[in-house]
Design an enzyme around this catalytic site. Structure first.
Site, PDB file in Angstrom:
ATOM      1  N   ASN A 125       0.878  -1.161   0.000  1.00  0.00           N
ATOM      2  CA  ASN A 125       0.000   0.000   0.000  1.00  0.00           C
ATOM      3  C   ASN A 125       0.919   1.215   0.000  1.00  0.00           C
ATOM      4  O   ASN A 125       1.572   1.497   1.012  1.00  0.00           O
ATOM      5  CB  ASN A 125      -0.902   0.016   1.230  1.00  0.00           C
ATOM      6  CG  ASN A 125      -1.786   1.226   1.304  1.00  0.00           C
ATOM      7  OD1 ASN A 125      -1.636   2.178   0.551  1.00  0.00           O
ATOM      8  ND2 ASN A 125      -2.719   1.222   2.228  1.00  0.00           N
ATOM      9  N   LYS A 161       0.474   4.227   0.380  1.00  0.00           N
ATOM     10  CA  LYS A 161       0.148   5.258   1.370  1.00  0.00           C
ATOM     11  C   LYS A 161       0.637   4.896   2.768  1.00  0.00           C
ATOM     12  O   LYS A 161       0.609   5.717   3.668  1.00  0.00           O
ATOM     13  CB  LYS A 161      -1.358   5.511   1.390  1.00  0.00           C
ATOM     14  CG  LYS A 161      -1.874   6.140   0.117  1.00  0.00           C
ATOM     15  CD  LYS A 161      -3.351   6.419   0.205  1.00  0.00           C
ATOM     16  CE  LYS A 161      -3.845   7.048  -1.092  1.00  0.00           C
ATOM     17  NZ  LYS A 161      -5.284   7.319  -1.033  1.00  0.00           N
ATOM     18  N   CYS A 162       1.103   3.660   2.942  1.00  0.00           N
ATOM     19  CA  CYS A 162       1.553   3.170   4.253  1.00  0.00           C
ATOM     20  C   CYS A 162       3.070   3.342   4.371  1.00  0.00           C
ATOM     21  O   CYS A 162       3.826   2.846   3.533  1.00  0.00           O
ATOM     22  CB  CYS A 162       1.183   1.689   4.390  1.00  0.00           C
ATOM     23  SG  CYS A 162       1.908   0.879   5.808  1.00  0.00           S
ATOM     24  N   SER A 163       3.504   4.030   5.419  1.00  0.00           N
ATOM     25  CA  SER A 163       4.941   4.283   5.571  1.00  0.00           C
ATOM     26  C   SER A 163       5.725   2.990   5.781  1.00  0.00           C
ATOM     27  O   SER A 163       6.833   2.843   5.257  1.00  0.00           O
ATOM     28  CB  SER A 163       5.209   5.252   6.718  1.00  0.00           C
ATOM     29  OG  SER A 163       4.782   4.714   7.950  1.00  0.00           O
ATOM     30  N   ARG A 216       6.100   1.376   2.418  1.00  0.00           N
ATOM     31  CA  ARG A 216       7.117   2.083   1.618  1.00  0.00           C
ATOM     32  C   ARG A 216       8.522   1.740   2.102  1.00  0.00           C
ATOM     33  O   ARG A 216       9.441   1.551   1.298  1.00  0.00           O
ATOM     34  CB  ARG A 216       6.888   3.594   1.682  1.00  0.00           C
ATOM     35  CG  ARG A 216       5.665   4.068   0.921  1.00  0.00           C
ATOM     36  CD  ARG A 216       5.623   5.574   0.755  1.00  0.00           C
ATOM     37  NE  ARG A 216       5.814   6.310   1.991  1.00  0.00           N
ATOM     38  CZ  ARG A 216       4.841   6.741   2.796  1.00  0.00           C
ATOM     39  NH1 ARG A 216       3.584   6.480   2.501  1.00  0.00           N
ATOM     40  NH2 ARG A 216       5.129   7.429   3.883  1.00  0.00           N
TER      41      ARG A 216
END
Length: 113
Positions: free
Chosen positions: A8, A10-12, A15
């Site tokens: 995802n 948007k998930c740190s 990433r």
């Protein structure tokens, strides 16, 4: 080695997992599961390969996930909910020929590289 990251963007943490794989020079197939969704076969494989089962793959920050656990939902009910609402699956998940791991904590993905 084939490495798949269920990701995802948007998930740190997700990433960071992708960055870790890139830093190690590992070619990675990135699956943005919120766009592609889940299949029963993939969820079955991940639940078994991570050793966490379906309940262990739930993202417990989601109210629907909490309700499933509180209600004692069956694996079939959890799988069906995950397919209908992909955000219910915790992320990131990495899958390699050595197995699959949730990336929480992030270092857990190193176990299957």
């Amino acid at each position: 080695m084939t490495v798949t990251l269920y990701h995802n963007p948007k998930c740190s943490t997700s990433r960071k997992a992708l960055e870790l794989l890139q830093e190690k020079g590992i070619q990675t197939e990135v699956v943005e599961y919120l766009k592609t969704g889940w299949t029963a076969d993939v969820l079955d494989r991940l639940a078994q390969s991570t050793g966490k089962g379906f309940a262990g793959l739930l993202r417990m920050r989601e109210e629907e996930a909490k309700a499933l656990v509180a209600d004692g939902a069956s694996d079939d009910a959890i799988r069906t909910a995950m397919i209908a609402n992909p955000v219910l699956v915790e992320r990131p998940i990495i899958e390699t020929p050595k197995g699959a791991r949730l990336g929480r904590p992030l270092e857990a993905i190193l176990e299957v590289l």
